[in-house]
Design a protein around this motif. Structure first.
Motif, PDB file in Angstrom:
ATOM      1  N   ILE A   1      42.112   0.691   8.865  1.00 35.44           N
ATOM      2  CA  ILE A   1      41.459   1.898   8.556  1.00 35.44           C
ATOM      3  C   ILE A   1      40.650   1.610   7.423  1.00 35.44           C
ATOM      4  CG2 ILE A   1      41.769   4.163   7.778  1.00 35.44           C
ATOM      5  CD1 ILE A   1      42.451   3.869  10.711  1.00 35.44           C
ATOM      6  N   ALA A   2      41.077   0.952   6.256  1.00 36.54           N
ATOM      7  CA  ALA A   2      40.270   0.819   5.023  1.00 36.54           C
ATOM      8  C   ALA A   2      39.101   0.048   5.379  1.00 36.54           C
ATOM      9  CB  ALA A   2      41.045  -0.179   3.963  1.00 36.54           C
ATOM     10  N   ALA A   3      38.990  -1.058   6.256  1.00 36.37           N
ATOM     11  CA  ALA A   3      37.973  -1.736   6.821  1.00 36.37           C
ATOM     12  C   ALA A   3      36.869  -1.007   7.596  1.00 36.37           C
ATOM     13  CB  ALA A   3      38.673  -2.960   7.383  1.00 36.37           C
ATOM     14  N   ALA A   4      37.635  -0.121   8.526  1.00 36.37           N
ATOM     15  CA  ALA A   4      36.663   0.833   9.138  1.00 36.37           C
ATOM     16  C   ALA A   4      35.987   1.694   8.271  1.00 36.37           C
ATOM     17  CB  ALA A   4      37.469   1.308  10.488  1.00 36.37           C
ATOM     18  N   ALA A   5      36.691   2.364   7.500  1.00 33.50           N
ATOM     19  CA  ALA A   5      36.032   3.378   6.508  1.00 33.50           C
ATOM     20  C   ALA A   5      34.820   2.839   5.738  1.00 33.50           C
ATOM     21  CB  ALA A   5      37.313   3.784   5.591  1.00 33.50           C
ATOM     22  N   GLY A   6      34.839   1.500   5.445  1.00 33.96           N
ATOM     23  CA  GLY A   6      33.871   0.861   4.676  1.00 33.96           C
ATOM     24  C   GLY A   6      32.559   0.542   5.614  1.00 33.96           C
TER      25      GLY A   6
ATOM     26  N   PRO B   1      28.927   1.282   7.627  1.00 32.33           N
ATOM     27  CA  PRO B   1      28.276   2.559   7.561  1.00 32.33           C
ATOM     28  C   PRO B   1      28.458   3.510   8.907  1.00 32.33           C
ATOM     29  CG  PRO B   1      27.280   0.367   6.968  1.00 32.33           C
ATOM     30  CD  PRO B   1      28.636  -0.161   7.446  1.00 32.33           C
ATOM     31  N   GLU B   2      28.606   2.757  10.062  1.00 27.97           N
ATOM     32  CA  GLU B   2      28.748   3.673  11.330  1.00 27.97           C
ATOM     33  C   GLU B   2      29.745   4.607  11.432  1.00 27.97           C
ATOM     34  OE1 GLU B   2      30.259  -0.433  12.880  1.00 27.97           O
ATOM     35  OE2 GLU B   2      29.024   0.242  11.100  1.00 27.97           O
ATOM     36  N   TYR B   3      30.766   4.388  10.341  1.00 27.83           N
ATOM     37  CA  TYR B   3      31.837   5.500  10.508  1.00 27.83           C
ATOM     38  C   TYR B   3      31.959   6.617   9.178  1.00 27.83           C
ATOM     39  CZ  TYR B   3      33.488   2.292  14.071  1.00 27.83           C
ATOM     40  OH  TYR B   3      33.538   1.522  15.247  1.00 27.83           O
ATOM     41  N   GLN B   4      30.646   6.228   8.525  1.00 25.98           N
ATOM     42  CA  GLN B   4      30.581   6.938   7.290  1.00 25.98           C
ATOM     43  C   GLN B   4      30.455   8.784   7.402  1.00 25.98           C
ATOM     44  OE1 GLN B   4      30.170   4.692   4.551  1.00 25.98           O
ATOM     45  NE2 GLN B   4      31.384   6.448   4.005  1.00 25.98           N
ATOM     46  N   SER B   5      30.327   9.124   8.672  1.00 27.67           N
ATOM     47  CA  SER B   5      30.101  10.332   9.117  1.00 27.67           C
ATOM     48  C   SER B   5      31.641  10.926   8.981  1.00 27.67           C
ATOM     49  CB  SER B   5      29.334  10.852  10.115  1.00 27.67           C
ATOM     50  OG  SER B   5      30.051  10.119  11.270  1.00 27.67           O
ATOM     51  N   ILE B   6      32.545  10.112   9.711  1.00 27.73           N
ATOM     52  CA  ILE B   6      33.998  10.365   9.849  1.00 27.73           C
ATOM     53  C   ILE B   6      34.506  10.666   8.325  1.00 27.73           C
ATOM     54  CG2 ILE B   6      36.043   9.724  10.534  1.00 27.73           C
ATOM     55  CD1 ILE B   6      34.724   8.136  13.045  1.00 27.73           C
ATOM     56  N   VAL B   7      34.374   9.484   7.490  1.00 29.28           N
ATOM     57  CA  VAL B   7      34.684   9.527   6.520  1.00 29.28           C
ATOM     58  C   VAL B   7      34.319  10.930   5.521  1.00 29.28           C
ATOM     59  CG1 VAL B   7      34.766   8.393   3.917  1.00 29.28           C
ATOM     60  CG2 VAL B   7      34.939   7.151   6.169  1.00 29.28           C
ATOM     61  N   ASP B   8      32.942  11.031   5.441  1.00 27.29           N
ATOM     62  CA  ASP B   8      32.064  12.118   4.573  1.00 27.29           C
ATOM     63  C   ASP B   8      32.902  13.254   5.349  1.00 27.29           C
ATOM     64  OD1 ASP B   8      30.940  10.298   3.399  1.00 27.29           O
ATOM     65  OD2 ASP B   8      29.065  10.713   4.447  1.00 27.29           O
ATOM     66  N   ASP B   9      33.290  13.719   6.647  1.00 29.59           N
ATOM     67  CA  ASP B   9      33.735  14.835   7.109  1.00 29.59           C
ATOM     68  C   ASP B   9      35.164  15.199   6.496  1.00 29.59           C
ATOM     69  OD1 ASP B   9      31.469  15.491   8.452  1.00 29.59           O
ATOM     70  OD2 ASP B   9      32.249  14.797  10.367  1.00 29.59           O
ATOM     71  N   VAL B  10      36.057  14.115   6.400  1.00 30.62           N
ATOM     72  CA  VAL B  10      37.339  14.217   6.008  1.00 30.62           C
ATOM     73  C   VAL B  10      37.292  14.623   4.563  1.00 30.62           C
ATOM     74  CG1 VAL B  10      39.273  12.984   5.345  1.00 30.62           C
ATOM     75  CG2 VAL B  10      38.419  12.737   7.728  1.00 30.62           C
TER      76      VAL B  10
ATOM     77  N   THR C   1      42.906  -2.469  16.202  1.00 30.55           N
ATOM     78  CA  THR C   1      41.509  -2.296  15.208  1.00 30.55           C
ATOM     79  C   THR C   1      41.428  -0.890  15.073  1.00 30.55           C
ATOM     80  OG1 THR C   1      39.094  -2.636  15.113  1.00 30.55           O
ATOM     81  CG2 THR C   1      39.967  -2.211  17.548  1.00 30.55           C
ATOM     82  N   GLY C   2      40.681  -0.493  13.978  1.00 31.41           N
ATOM     83  CA  GLY C   2      39.998   0.884  13.633  1.00 31.41           C
ATOM     84  C   GLY C   2      38.529   0.963  14.233  1.00 31.41           C
ATOM     85  N   ASP C   3      38.116  -0.087  14.565  1.00 32.66           N
ATOM     86  CA  ASP C   3      36.603  -0.037  14.786  1.00 32.66           C
ATOM     87  C   ASP C   3      36.246   0.257  16.521  1.00 32.66           C
ATOM     88  OD1 ASP C   3      33.946  -0.711  15.867  1.00 32.66           O
ATOM     89  OD2 ASP C   3      34.249  -2.881  14.900  1.00 32.66           O
ATOM     90  N   ILE C   4      35.846   1.666  16.487  1.00 33.77           N
ATOM     91  CA  ILE C   4      35.770   2.413  17.636  1.00 33.77           C
ATOM     92  C   ILE C   4      34.736   1.676  18.676  1.00 33.77           C
ATOM     93  CG2 ILE C   4      35.025   4.565  18.599  1.00 33.77           C
ATOM     94  CD1 ILE C   4      36.166   5.784  15.676  1.00 33.77           C
ATOM     95  N   ASN C   5      33.845   1.035  18.088  1.00 33.78           N
ATOM     96  CA  ASN C   5      32.970   0.470  19.193  1.00 33.78           C
ATOM     97  C   ASN C   5      33.625  -0.711  19.856  1.00 33.78           C
ATOM     98  OD1 ASN C   5      30.592   2.078  18.504  1.00 33.78           O
ATOM     99  ND2 ASN C   5      30.183   0.747  16.474  1.00 33.78           N
ATOM    100  N   ALA C   6      34.403  -1.529  19.258  1.00 33.24           N
ATOM    101  CA  ALA C   6      35.258  -2.559  19.659  1.00 33.24           C
ATOM    102  C   ALA C   6      36.185  -2.088  20.708  1.00 33.24           C
ATOM    103  CB  ALA C   6      36.060  -3.480  18.569  1.00 33.24           C
ATOM    104  N   ILE C   7      36.809  -1.056  20.628  1.00 33.38           N
ATOM    105  CA  ILE C   7      37.603  -0.341  21.383  1.00 33.38           C
ATOM    106  C   ILE C   7      36.857   0.189  22.811  1.00 33.38           C
ATOM    107  CG2 ILE C   7      39.214   1.586  22.074  1.00 33.38           C
ATOM    108  CD1 ILE C   7      39.876   1.573  18.799  1.00 33.38           C
ATOM    109  N   LYS C   8      35.609   0.704  22.677  1.00 32.92           N
ATOM    110  CA  LYS C   8      34.893   1.004  23.886  1.00 32.92           C
ATOM    111  C   LYS C   8      34.638  -0.412  24.629  1.00 32.92           C
ATOM    112  CE  LYS C   8      32.291   4.954  21.858  1.00 32.92           C
ATOM    113  NZ  LYS C   8      31.269   5.233  21.149  1.00 32.92           N
TER     114      LYS C   8
END
Length: 332
Positions: free
Chosen positions: A39-44, A46-55, A18-25
Motif C-alpha cells: 500500500i505504501a508503494a502504491a500510495a507513492g 503518481p497514477e494513484y495520487q487522486s485516491i490518496v488525496d481523496d482519502v 500487489t496494491g498496483d491496480i493496473n497490474a491486477i487489471k
C-alpha cells in the motif's frame, strides 16, 4: 500449448500480491491481497495520487480544522487500505485482503476492534464481508482475534506464518485462510546455512507442502495460500495448493512461459502422509515457536517491517497533506 499461468489457474486460485491496480487489471487474478509495504508503494505512485488525496481530504474534514497534519495523516492511513481495496474489488471477482495495523499484532482486543472498523468501512461502501479477508499476524494473540472475528462472520487471513504450530493453531481457531511465507522462509535458510536450494528442496516449499498435507489429511476447512515467492520455481512446486498469491513480476513470467504444469499438491496424496496430529494450546505454541528459530526470527522481523512501512506511509501522507490546499474557513 497453454502458458503456465493459465494452467495454474485450472488447479489453484491465483491471487495478485500487489496494491498496483493496473497490474491486477493485466493479470486478471480471482482475488487480490495487499500489505502495508505494498500500500505504501502504491500510495507513492503518481497514477494513484487522486485516491490518496481523496482519502486525505476526507480525513481532514472528519478530524476538523484544528487537527494537525500529523493527526490527520495517522487517521487517513486507516482508510487508505480500504480505499485501495474498494478499487481492487471493482476488478477482481473474488475477495481482497486488508491488513490490521501490524503494531497491534500482540493486542487481541485492539485487533478485533480495528478489524470490525475495516469491515464497517467496506459495508458503508456497499461491500459485504464475504468479499473481504482481514489480515492478521499469526501471533497467538492474532489467532485469538481471528477466532472471535470468524464467529461474527468476519473472514480472516493469517499472515506472517512460518511454522506448523501457527498453521495448526489457526485451523483449530477455524480461520478462513492462512498465508505461509515461502520466500521469507527460504531467505532465512539461505542466510543461516549459506546454501542455495533447488525448488523441490526449498524449505519454504517443504513447509507449505507439510501444512497442506496436514490440513487435507485431518479435514480442516481452513485453506492454504502460499505467499512471498522468490521465483516461479517455487510456484511450480506448489501447483495445486488451494491458493497462491503472486507478485506481478512472477505472474508475467508464468504468463509468458509455455510448457506442461504438473500438479504437485493434491488431497489424495495428502491423505497418505504419515504426519501425526498435534494439539496446540498456548504452552505448546510458545514452546514450538521458541524452538523454531526461523519462525521466531521471521515473525518478529515481519511485524517490525510492516510496522515501519506503516510509519513511513504516515510520513508520506503527512507530507502530501501539507501540499494540499487548506479548506477555506466559512465566514459567519
Amino acid at each position: 500449448m497453454a502458458n503456465l499461468l493459465d494452467q495454474l489457474k485450472s488447479m489453484t486460485t491465483v491471487v495478485s500480491d500487489t496494491g498496483d491496480i493496473n497490474a491486477i487489471k493485466q493479470y486478471k487474478p480471482t482475488d487480490a491481497t495487499t500489505n502495508p509495504s505494498l500500500i505504501a508503494a502504491a500510495a507513492g505512485m503518481p497514477e494513484y495520487q487522486s485516491i490518496v488525496d481523496d482519502v486525505l481530504q476526507g480525513a481532514r474534514e472528519k478530524a476538523g480544522e484544528n487537527a494537525s497534519d500529523k493527526d490527520v495523516a495517522a487517521a487517513a492511513f486507516k482508510t487508505l487500505a480500504v480505499a485501495f481495496g474498494r478499487k481492487i474489488l471493482e476488478i477482481v471477482p473474488g475477495r481482497v485482503s486488508t491488513e490490521v495495523d501490524a503494531r497491534l499484532s500482540y493486542d487481541t482486543e485492539k485487533s478485533i476492534e480495528t478489524a470490525r472498523d475495516i469491515i464497517a468501512q467496506y459495508k458503508e461502501a456497499g461491500i459485504g464481508p464475504e468479499r473481504v479477508l482481514i489480515k492478521l499476524a499469526s501471533t497467538w494473540e492474532g489467532i485469538r482475534a481471528a477466532e472471535v472475528l470468524e464467529k461474527e462472520g468476519i473472514h480472516c487471513n493469517m499472515t506472517l506464518l512460518f511454522g506448523l504450530h501457527q498453521a495448526v493453531a489457526s485451523a483449530e481457531a477455524k480461520v478462513t485462510l492462512i498465508s505461509p511465507f515461502v520466500g521469507r522462509i527460504l531467505d532465512w535458510y539461505k542466510k543461516d546455512t549459506g546454501k542455495d536450494y533447488a525448488p523441490a528442496e526449498d524449505p519454504g516449499v517443504k513447509s507449505v507442502t507439510e501444512i497442506y498435507h496436514y490440513y487435507k489429511k485431518f479435514g480442516y476447512k481452513t485453506v492454504v495460500m502460499g505467499a512471498s515467492f522468490r521465483s516461479t520455481g517455487e510456484i511450480i512446486e506448489l501447483a495445486g495448493c488451494d491458493l497462491l498469491t503472486i507478485a506481478p513480476k512472477l505472474l508475467q513470467e508464468l504468463q509468458t512461459t509455455e510448457g506442461t504444469l504438473e500438479r504437485k499438491l493434491d488431497p489424495a496424496t495428502a491423505a497418505k502422509d504419515p504426519i501425526e496430529k498435534i494439539v496446540v494450546d498456548k504452552a505448546t505454541f510458545d514452546k514450538m515457536h521458541a524452538e523454531n528459530r526461523m519462525a521466531h526470527d521471521k515473525l518478529k522481523e515481519g511485524i517490525e517491517g510492516f510496522s515501519k512501512a506503516l510509519e513511513d506511509l504516515e510520513k508520506l501522507l503527512e507530507k502530501r497533506l501539507s501540499e494540499l490546499p487548506k479548506p477555506q474557513a466559512v465566514s459567519k
